[in-house]
Design an enzyme around this catalytic site. Structure first.
Site, short mmCIF file in Angstrom:
data_model
loop_
_atom_site.label_atom_id
_atom_site.label_comp_id
_atom_site.label_asym_id
_atom_site.label_seq_id
_atom_site.Cartn_x
_atom_site.Cartn_y
_atom_site.Cartn_z
N ASP A 155 96.10 32.60 -45.75
CA ASP A 155 94.93 32.70 -44.89
C ASP A 155 95.05 33.91 -43.96
O ASP A 155 94.08 34.66 -43.77
CB ASP A 155 94.77 31.41 -44.07
CG ASP A 155 93.63 31.49 -43.08
OD1 ASP A 155 92.46 31.47 -43.49
OD2 ASP A 155 93.91 31.59 -41.86
N GLU A 202 94.10 30.43 -51.26
CA GLU A 202 94.82 31.05 -50.15
C GLU A 202 96.33 30.92 -50.34
O GLU A 202 97.08 31.86 -50.04
CB GLU A 202 94.39 30.41 -48.83
CG GLU A 202 92.99 30.78 -48.40
CD GLU A 202 92.60 30.20 -47.06
OE1 GLU A 202 91.79 30.81 -46.36
OE2 GLU A 202 93.12 29.11 -46.71
#
EC number: 3.1.26.3
Length: 229
Positions: free
Chosen positions: A44, A116
Protein backbone atom coordinates in the site's frame (compact mmCIF):
# COMPACT_ATOMS: atom_id res chain seq x y z
CA UNK A 1 6.42 -24.45 -8.61
CA UNK A 2 2.79 -24.99 -9.58
CA UNK A 3 2.07 -24.38 -13.29
CA UNK A 4 -0.84 -22.25 -12.15
CA UNK A 5 1.51 -19.91 -10.29
CA UNK A 6 3.74 -19.76 -13.35
CA UNK A 7 0.69 -18.63 -15.31
CA UNK A 8 -0.03 -15.94 -12.73
CA UNK A 9 3.57 -14.73 -12.91
CA UNK A 10 3.20 -14.28 -16.65
CA UNK A 11 0.04 -12.26 -16.14
CA UNK A 12 1.69 -10.09 -13.50
CA UNK A 13 4.81 -9.61 -15.60
CA UNK A 14 7.16 -10.67 -12.81
CA UNK A 15 8.97 -13.94 -12.18
CA UNK A 16 9.67 -14.40 -8.47
CA UNK A 17 13.12 -15.46 -7.34
CA UNK A 18 11.62 -16.21 -3.91
CA UNK A 19 8.44 -18.19 -4.54
CA UNK A 20 7.56 -18.13 -0.84
CA UNK A 21 7.00 -14.37 -1.08
CA UNK A 22 4.47 -14.86 -3.84
CA UNK A 23 2.64 -17.58 -1.94
CA UNK A 24 2.57 -15.45 1.21
CA UNK A 25 1.14 -12.51 -0.74
CA UNK A 26 -1.72 -14.76 -1.85
CA UNK A 27 -2.48 -16.00 1.68
CA UNK A 28 -5.48 -14.38 3.37
CA UNK A 29 -5.66 -14.07 7.15
CA UNK A 30 -8.49 -16.65 7.21
CA UNK A 31 -5.95 -19.28 6.11
CA UNK A 32 -3.96 -21.04 8.83
CA UNK A 33 -0.49 -19.70 9.62
CA UNK A 34 1.23 -16.61 8.24
CA UNK A 35 -0.78 -14.26 6.05
CA UNK A 36 -0.35 -11.36 3.63
CA UNK A 37 -1.28 -8.45 5.93
CA UNK A 38 2.29 -7.21 6.45
CA UNK A 39 2.99 -7.41 2.72
CA UNK A 40 -0.26 -5.56 2.09
CA UNK A 41 0.89 -2.77 4.42
CA UNK A 42 4.18 -2.49 2.53
CA UNK A 43 2.53 -2.69 -0.88
CA UNK A 44 0.00 0.00 0.00
CA UNK A 45 2.83 2.40 0.88
CA UNK A 46 4.68 1.61 -2.35
CA UNK A 47 1.52 1.94 -4.44
CA UNK A 48 0.71 5.35 -2.99
CA UNK A 49 4.28 6.56 -3.51
CA UNK A 50 4.52 5.36 -7.11
CA UNK A 51 1.08 6.71 -7.97
CA UNK A 52 1.90 10.05 -6.33
CA UNK A 53 5.22 10.29 -8.14
CA UNK A 54 3.58 9.53 -11.50
CA UNK A 55 0.85 12.12 -10.95
CA UNK A 56 3.39 14.73 -9.80
CA UNK A 57 5.28 14.31 -13.06
CA UNK A 58 2.20 14.04 -15.28
CA UNK A 59 0.34 17.08 -13.91
CA UNK A 60 2.95 19.80 -13.21
CA UNK A 61 0.28 22.51 -12.81
CA UNK A 62 -1.93 20.55 -10.40
CA UNK A 63 -2.32 21.75 -6.82
CA UNK A 64 -1.75 19.50 -3.82
CA UNK A 65 -5.43 18.84 -3.26
CA UNK A 66 -5.96 17.99 -6.92
CA UNK A 67 -3.07 15.52 -6.84
CA UNK A 68 -4.47 13.93 -3.69
CA UNK A 69 -7.88 13.51 -5.30
CA UNK A 70 -6.38 12.01 -8.44
CA UNK A 71 -4.33 9.56 -6.39
CA UNK A 72 -7.36 8.53 -4.35
CA UNK A 73 -9.18 7.79 -7.59
CA UNK A 74 -6.21 5.86 -8.94
CA UNK A 75 -5.54 3.58 -5.96
CA UNK A 76 -9.06 3.01 -4.64
CA UNK A 77 -10.11 -0.53 -3.86
CA UNK A 78 -12.49 -0.70 -6.79
CA UNK A 79 -9.68 0.05 -9.26
CA UNK A 80 -7.34 -2.49 -7.67
CA UNK A 81 -10.05 -5.16 -7.63
CA UNK A 82 -10.69 -4.65 -11.34
CA UNK A 83 -6.98 -5.16 -12.01
CA UNK A 84 -6.94 -8.24 -9.77
CA UNK A 85 -9.89 -9.74 -11.63
CA UNK A 86 -8.05 -9.13 -14.89
CA UNK A 87 -5.22 -11.27 -13.49
CA UNK A 88 -7.84 -13.83 -12.31
CA UNK A 89 -6.24 -13.42 -8.89
CA UNK A 90 -9.15 -15.02 -7.07
CA UNK A 91 -8.19 -18.41 -8.50
CA UNK A 92 -4.83 -18.28 -6.73
CA UNK A 93 -5.81 -16.99 -3.29
CA UNK A 94 -5.30 -19.15 -0.21
CA UNK A 95 -8.43 -18.70 1.88
CA UNK A 96 -9.90 -20.38 4.92
CA UNK A 97 -12.87 -22.68 4.38
CA UNK A 98 -15.32 -20.07 5.66
CA UNK A 99 -14.09 -17.42 3.24
CA UNK A 100 -14.14 -19.91 0.39
CA UNK A 101 -17.75 -20.83 1.07
CA UNK A 102 -18.80 -17.19 1.31
CA UNK A 103 -17.14 -16.32 -2.01
CA UNK A 104 -14.19 -14.43 -0.57
CA UNK A 105 -12.21 -15.03 -3.77
CA UNK A 106 -14.63 -12.63 -5.48
CA UNK A 107 -14.73 -9.98 -2.73
CA UNK A 108 -13.42 -6.57 -3.76
CA UNK A 109 -11.53 -5.86 -0.54
CA UNK A 110 -9.78 -9.25 -0.50
CA UNK A 111 -8.73 -8.93 -4.14
CA UNK A 112 -7.47 -5.37 -3.67
CA UNK A 113 -5.54 -6.32 -0.52
CA UNK A 114 -3.92 -9.27 -2.27
CA UNK A 115 -2.80 -7.09 -5.17
CA UNK A 116 -1.20 -4.65 -2.71
CA UNK A 117 0.49 -7.60 -1.00
CA UNK A 118 1.90 -8.70 -4.36
CA UNK A 119 3.34 -5.22 -4.86
CA UNK A 120 5.06 -5.54 -1.49
CA UNK A 121 6.29 -9.01 -2.42
CA UNK A 122 7.71 -7.81 -5.75
CA UNK A 123 9.55 -5.01 -3.91
CA UNK A 124 11.15 -7.47 -1.48
CA UNK A 125 11.90 -9.92 -4.29
CA UNK A 126 13.45 -7.54 -6.82
CA UNK A 127 13.65 -4.00 -5.43
CA UNK A 128 11.94 -0.66 -5.94
CA UNK A 129 12.60 -0.31 -9.65
CA UNK A 130 10.85 -3.61 -10.37
CA UNK A 131 7.91 -2.71 -8.13
CA UNK A 132 7.58 0.72 -9.75
CA UNK A 133 7.68 -0.80 -13.23
CA UNK A 134 4.91 -3.29 -12.42
CA UNK A 135 2.67 -0.69 -10.74
CA UNK A 136 3.01 1.76 -13.62
CA UNK A 137 2.34 -0.99 -16.14
CA UNK A 138 -0.76 -2.19 -14.31
CA UNK A 139 -2.11 1.34 -13.84
CA UNK A 140 -1.18 2.64 -17.29
CA UNK A 141 -4.75 2.55 -18.59
CA UNK A 142 -6.11 4.37 -15.54
CA UNK A 143 -3.30 6.92 -15.64
CA UNK A 144 -3.86 7.67 -19.31
CA UNK A 145 -7.55 8.27 -18.64
CA UNK A 146 -7.05 10.81 -15.84
CA UNK A 147 -7.46 14.56 -16.34
CA UNK A 148 -7.70 17.47 -13.93
CA UNK A 149 -11.42 17.51 -14.71
CA UNK A 150 -11.57 14.47 -12.43
CA UNK A 151 -10.75 16.75 -9.47
CA UNK A 152 -13.84 18.90 -9.99
CA UNK A 153 -16.16 16.54 -8.16
CA UNK A 154 -18.20 17.67 -5.18
CA UNK A 155 -16.80 17.16 -1.64
CA UNK A 156 -19.11 14.23 -0.81
CA UNK A 157 -17.92 12.32 -3.87
CA UNK A 158 -14.27 13.16 -3.16
CA UNK A 159 -14.61 12.04 0.46
CA UNK A 160 -16.30 8.80 -0.55
CA UNK A 161 -13.61 8.01 -3.13
CA UNK A 162 -10.83 8.75 -0.63
CA UNK A 163 -12.37 6.44 1.99
CA UNK A 164 -12.95 3.71 -0.58
CA UNK A 165 -9.28 3.95 -1.57
CA UNK A 166 -8.43 3.17 2.07
CA UNK A 167 -11.02 0.36 2.31
CA UNK A 168 -12.86 2.35 5.01
CA UNK A 169 -16.55 2.58 5.80
CA UNK A 170 -18.47 5.26 3.95
CA UNK A 171 -19.22 8.49 5.85
CA UNK A 172 -22.49 8.92 7.71
CA UNK A 173 -24.41 12.18 7.64
CA UNK A 174 -26.98 13.26 10.22
CA UNK A 175 -29.07 16.42 10.49
CA UNK A 176 -28.58 17.65 14.06
CA UNK A 177 -30.40 21.00 13.90
CA UNK A 178 -32.79 22.97 11.68
CA UNK A 179 -33.36 26.64 12.36
CA UNK A 180 -35.47 29.38 10.78
CA UNK A 181 -38.84 29.64 9.09
CA UNK A 182 -39.94 27.01 6.54
CA UNK A 183 -39.14 29.35 3.64
CA UNK A 184 -35.68 30.26 5.00
CA UNK A 185 -34.23 27.32 6.90
CA UNK A 186 -30.66 26.65 7.94
CA UNK A 187 -29.57 23.02 8.29
CA UNK A 188 -26.75 21.79 10.53
CA UNK A 189 -25.32 18.40 9.54
CA UNK A 190 -22.70 16.18 11.19
CA UNK A 191 -20.40 13.97 9.14
CA UNK A 192 -18.96 10.92 10.87
CA UNK A 193 -15.83 9.32 9.40
CA UNK A 194 -14.16 6.26 10.93
CA UNK A 195 -10.67 7.75 10.51
CA UNK A 196 -11.54 10.86 12.53
CA UNK A 197 -12.01 11.04 16.29
CA UNK A 198 -14.51 13.88 16.00
CA UNK A 199 -17.42 14.53 13.68
CA UNK A 200 -17.24 17.48 11.30
CA UNK A 201 -20.04 20.01 10.94
CA UNK A 202 -21.61 21.65 7.93
CA UNK A 203 -24.21 24.40 7.69
CA UNK A 204 -26.29 25.46 4.70
CA UNK A 205 -29.64 26.49 3.32
CA UNK A 206 -30.49 22.88 2.46
CA UNK A 207 -29.57 19.46 3.76
CA UNK A 208 -27.60 18.76 0.58
CA UNK A 209 -25.48 21.91 0.91
CA UNK A 210 -24.86 21.28 4.61
CA UNK A 211 -23.70 17.73 3.85
CA UNK A 212 -21.29 19.04 1.20
CA UNK A 213 -19.84 21.56 3.68
CA UNK A 214 -19.45 18.83 6.33
CA UNK A 215 -17.74 16.55 3.79
CA UNK A 216 -15.35 19.35 2.79
CA UNK A 217 -14.49 19.86 6.47
CA UNK A 218 -13.80 16.13 6.81
CA UNK A 219 -11.42 16.20 3.83
CA UNK A 220 -9.49 19.04 5.48
CA UNK A 221 -9.44 17.25 8.85
CA UNK A 222 -8.09 14.12 7.15
CA UNK A 223 -5.31 16.15 5.54
CA UNK A 224 -6.50 15.27 2.04
CA UNK A 225 -7.20 18.92 1.21
CA UNK A 226 -5.98 22.16 2.72
CA UNK A 227 -9.00 24.38 2.19
CA UNK A 228 -7.37 26.40 -0.59
CA UNK A 229 -7.94 23.95 -3.45
Amino acid sequence: MSPNLSRLERKLGHSFKDQDLMILALTHRSFAGRNNERLEFLGDAILNFVAGEALFERFPQAREGQLSRLRARLVKGETLAVLARGFELGEYLRLGSGELKSGGFRRESILADALEALIGAIYLDAGMDAARERVLDWLSGELDGLTLIDTNKDPKTRLQEFLQSRACELPRYEVVDIQGEPHCRTFMVECQVALLNEKTLGQGGSRRIAEQVAAAAALIALGVENGND
